[in-house]
Design a protein around this motif. Structure first.
Motif, PDB file in Angstrom:
ATOM      1  N   THR A 105      24.039  26.872  36.256  1.00 46.00           N
ATOM      2  CA  THR A 105      23.531  27.451  37.291  1.00 46.00           C
ATOM      3  C   THR A 105      22.604  28.668  37.314  1.00 46.00           C
ATOM      4  N   LYS A 106      23.041  29.476  35.845  1.00 46.13           N
ATOM      5  CA  LYS A 106      22.203  30.455  35.707  1.00 46.13           C
ATOM      6  C   LYS A 106      22.443  31.976  36.512  1.00 46.13           C
ATOM      7  N   GLU A 107      23.766  31.812  37.077  1.00 44.01           N
ATOM      8  CA  GLU A 107      24.362  32.647  37.702  1.00 44.01           C
ATOM      9  C   GLU A 107      25.627  32.856  37.408  1.00 44.01           C
ATOM     10  N   ILE A 108      26.065  34.283  37.191  1.00 49.67           N
ATOM     11  CA  ILE A 108      27.579  34.658  37.010  1.00 49.67           C
ATOM     12  C   ILE A 108      27.821  35.328  38.433  1.00 49.67           C
ATOM     13  N   TYR A 109      28.845  34.783  39.149  1.00 45.86           N
ATOM     14  CA  TYR A 109      29.355  35.345  40.445  1.00 45.86           C
ATOM     15  C   TYR A 109      29.266  37.059  40.451  1.00 45.86           C
ATOM     16  N   PRO A 110      29.075  37.743  41.932  1.00 47.54           N
ATOM     17  CA  PRO A 110      29.131  39.022  41.714  1.00 47.54           C
ATOM     18  C   PRO A 110      30.490  39.418  42.082  1.00 47.54           C
ATOM     19  N   ASN A 111      31.448  38.805  41.947  1.00 42.96           N
ATOM     20  CA  ASN A 111      32.856  39.154  42.383  1.00 42.96           C
ATOM     21  C   ASN A 111      33.318  40.189  41.255  1.00 42.96           C
ATOM     22  N   ALA A 112      33.605  41.286  41.457  1.00 49.15           N
ATOM     23  CA  ALA A 112      34.073  42.285  40.739  1.00 49.15           C
ATOM     24  C   ALA A 112      35.391  41.970  40.014  1.00 49.15           C
ATOM     25  N   ASN A 113      36.288  41.113  40.630  1.00 45.02           N
ATOM     26  CA  ASN A 113      37.527  40.948  40.044  1.00 45.02           C
ATOM     27  C   ASN A 113      37.299  39.634  38.811  1.00 45.02           C
ATOM     28  N   LEU A 114      36.343  39.046  38.746  1.00 47.91           N
ATOM     29  CA  LEU A 114      36.204  37.793  37.561  1.00 47.91           C
ATOM     30  C   LEU A 114      36.676  38.690  36.232  1.00 47.91           C
ATOM     31  N   PRO A 115      37.620  38.025  35.604  1.00 47.41           N
ATOM     32  CA  PRO A 115      37.846  38.514  34.288  1.00 47.41           C
ATOM     33  C   PRO A 115      36.587  38.843  33.293  1.00 47.41           C
ATOM     34  N   ILE A 116      35.579  37.866  33.337  1.00 47.29           N
ATOM     35  CA  ILE A 116      34.481  38.297  32.474  1.00 47.29           C
ATOM     36  C   ILE A 116      33.775  39.611  32.754  1.00 47.29           C
ATOM     37  N   ARG A 117      33.937  39.911  34.288  1.00 48.22           N
ATOM     38  CA  ARG A 117      33.063  41.229  34.656  1.00 48.22           C
ATOM     39  C   ARG A 117      34.105  42.230  34.085  1.00 48.22           C
ATOM     40  N   LYS A 118      35.456  42.253  34.191  1.00 48.08           N
ATOM     41  CA  LYS A 118      36.298  43.171  33.786  1.00 48.08           C
ATOM     42  C   LYS A 118      36.320  43.645  32.364  1.00 48.08           C
ATOM     43  N   TYR A 119      35.928  42.697  31.559  1.00 49.43           N
ATOM     44  CA  TYR A 119      36.226  42.804  29.993  1.00 49.43           C
ATOM     45  C   TYR A 119      34.836  42.591  29.421  1.00 49.43           C
ATOM     46  N   PHE A 120      33.704  41.743  29.969  1.00 44.27           N
ATOM     47  CA  PHE A 120      32.578  41.679  29.116  1.00 44.27           C
ATOM     48  C   PHE A 120      31.128  42.030  30.115  1.00 44.27           C
ATOM     49  N   GLY A 121      31.367  43.302  30.614  1.00 46.81           N
ATOM     50  CA  GLY A 121      30.288  43.542  31.504  1.00 46.81           C
ATOM     51  C   GLY A 121      28.995  43.891  30.647  1.00 46.81           C
ATOM     52  N   ASP A 122      28.898  44.242  29.545  1.00 51.33           N
ATOM     53  CA  ASP A 122      27.679  44.449  28.747  1.00 51.33           C
ATOM     54  C   ASP A 122      27.423  43.029  28.362  1.00 51.33           C
ATOM     55  N   PHE A 123      27.826  41.912  28.025  1.00 51.80           N
ATOM     56  CA  PHE A 123      27.555  40.740  27.870  1.00 51.80           C
ATOM     57  C   PHE A 123      26.871  40.140  28.700  1.00 51.80           C
ATOM     58  N   ILE A 124      27.364  40.376  29.962  1.00 49.18           N
ATOM     59  CA  ILE A 124      26.715  39.792  31.270  1.00 49.18           C
ATOM     60  C   ILE A 124      25.588  40.468  31.433  1.00 49.18           C
ATOM     61  N   GLU A 125      25.270  41.786  31.241  1.00 45.22           N
ATOM     62  CA  GLU A 125      23.809  42.364  31.481  1.00 45.22           C
ATOM     63  C   GLU A 125      22.902  41.758  30.329  1.00 45.22           C
ATOM     64  N   LYS A 126      23.451  41.511  29.291  1.00 46.80           N
ATOM     65  CA  LYS A 126      22.509  41.072  28.129  1.00 46.80           C
ATOM     66  C   LYS A 126      22.010  39.677  28.546  1.00 46.80           C
ATOM     67  N   ILE A 127      22.913  38.707  29.071  1.00 48.23           N
ATOM     68  CA  ILE A 127      22.404  37.236  29.124  1.00 48.23           C
ATOM     69  C   ILE A 127      21.633  37.277  30.466  1.00 48.23           C
ATOM     70  N   VAL A 128      21.799  38.285  31.634  1.00 50.90           N
ATOM     71  CA  VAL A 128      21.115  38.199  32.925  1.00 50.90           C
ATOM     72  C   VAL A 128      19.566  38.717  32.580  1.00 50.90           C
ATOM     73  N   SER A 129      19.579  39.700  31.519  1.00 54.29           N
ATOM     74  CA  SER A 129      18.242  40.029  30.934  1.00 54.29           C
ATOM     75  C   SER A 129      17.632  39.227  30.241  1.00 54.29           C
ATOM     76  N   GLY A 130      18.242  38.219  29.744  1.00 51.56           N
ATOM     77  CA  GLY A 130      17.507  37.353  28.906  1.00 51.56           C
ATOM     78  C   GLY A 130      17.717  37.573  27.292  1.00 51.56           C
ATOM     79  N   GLY A 131      18.464  38.604  27.172  1.00 52.54           N
ATOM     80  CA  GLY A 131      18.879  39.060  25.780  1.00 52.54           C
ATOM     81  C   GLY A 131      19.618  37.973  24.849  1.00 52.54           C
ATOM     82  N   ALA A 132      20.206  37.169  25.684  1.00 43.50           N
ATOM     83  CA  ALA A 132      21.083  36.087  24.984  1.00 43.50           C
ATOM     84  C   ALA A 132      20.277  34.731  24.103  1.00 43.50           C
ATOM     85  N   ARG A 133      19.001  34.888  24.707  1.00 43.71           N
ATOM     86  CA  ARG A 133      17.973  33.916  24.300  1.00 43.71           C
ATOM     87  C   ARG A 133      17.446  34.537  22.918  1.00 43.71           C
ATOM     88  N   LYS A 134      17.552  35.881  22.807  1.00 43.82           N
ATOM     89  CA  LYS A 134      16.606  36.345  21.568  1.00 43.82           C
ATOM     90  C   LYS A 134      17.117  36.363  20.303  1.00 43.82           C
TER      91      LYS A 134
END
Length: 315
Positions: free
Chosen positions: A286-315
């Motif tokens: 979907t190219k989406e990670i839901y905005p719910n702050a309680n998602l485990p990925i948001r609790k533990y991997f916020g930096d990773f989310i910022e990277k993939i949303v900004s396109g850094g995961a493709r670099k």
């Protein structure tokens, strides 16, 4: 695979959101207490180790807060009198919602009447309306008269144990008034470990057609496999249990009756890990990670989310 065209219902059980698209909300984890062989239980007249029980509940609260995965407890009782003792203790101990696990419908009804007398229907998950109940419509009417809002419907067909049979069973109960509650979640009936897959596929089918939250007692599949401890020992059993319940939580499950509350320290990390992987599986689709702050990925991997949303995961 992880986005349904059908609008997915989202319910609120005492502040806990349940349902939605896969990955939108962490699954609700429901523990068991006062079951047979529970070490805190001293007798079936309501005598138990209150301090240890409180510690177990507080540990589950701690794990819920740290992972973002919501939680509650289903308390097993044989009689309404026994259930009242556990309910009173639980309400004094925690603000989490709760359920009562009583197989005999008449006794379950009496315990439910007590819950209505206390006025705590908002916190109570009725478990459950089943295909084996003799008078489903009468049970539904009684529950509505008591102000019960949140119910589990158990879906299973003895004559057709396929995923389609579970869907058919659900629709039969819905047609008898089961569709008239504020919250309807569907337990797709785990019979053993390998048949868990039938339940998971049923989850997908039900969500595709009706948009209802689905899940199951995945601990039934793991704890009923008694030979696992003989094959692999206790540590091997624990690994099997964590893997099966974590994997199940990825595959179209909005809740999990995960078994004895004493297992919380392994189940919460297992389900949190599984949900982190679900979040990135959803992202690839979907190219989406839901905005719910309680998602485990948001609790533990916020930096990773910022990277993939900004396109850094493709670099």
């Amino acid at each position: 695979m992880f986005r349904f065209a059908k609008e997915q219902k989202v319910y609120d059980i005492s502040g806990i959101k349940i349902g939605g698209q896969p990955g939108e909300y962490p699954p609700l984890l429901i523990a068991s207490m006062f079951h047979n062989k529970d070490k805190i239980l001293e007798d079936r007249k309501g005598k138990f180790d209150r301090q240890k029980a409180k510690e177990l509940i507080k540990k589950q609260e701690e794990l819920s807060n740290s992972t973002g995965i919501p939680a509650m407890v289903a308390m097993v009782a044989n009689t309404p009198e026994e259930a009242k003792i556990y309910i009173d203790f639980y309400l004094e101990t925690t603000d989490m919602p709760f359920g009562i696990d009583m197989w005999v419908a008449e006794k379950r009804a009496k315990a439910t009447e007590y819950i209505a007398q206390l006025g705590v229907q908002d916190k109570f998950l009725y478990n459950s309306i089943t295909p084996w109940d003799k008078d489903i419509r009468g049970q539904v009417n009684k529950l509505k008269d008591l102000g019960i809002k949140h119910v589990v419907i158990q879906a299973f067909d003895d004559q057709d144990q396929s995923p389609a049979g579970r869907l058919k069973s659900l629709e039969s109960i819905l047609s008898q008034g089961g569709d008239s509650f504020d919250t309807i979640i569907v337990d797709t009936s785990i019979m053993n470990l390998p048949s868990t897959s039938f339940s998971l596929i049923a989850n997908r089918m039900i969500k595709e057609k009706h948009g209802l939250p689905c899940g199951g007692a995945y601990s039934n599949g793991t704890h009923m496999w008694k030979e696992a401890k003989d094959i692999w020992g206790l540590e091997g059993f624990k690994a099997m249990d964590a893997v099966a319940q974590g994997m199940s939580s990825v595959l179209w499950s909005d809740f999990n009756f995960y078994g004895p509350i004493v297992t919380a320290p392994r189940i919460f990390p297992a389900v949190a890990t599984a949900h982190i992987l679900l979040s990135t599986l959803v992202y690839t689709e979907t190219k989406e990670i839901y905005p719910n702050a309680n998602l485990p990925i948001r609790k533990y991997f916020g930096d990773f989310i910022e990277k993939i949303v900004s396109g850094g995961a493709r670099k």
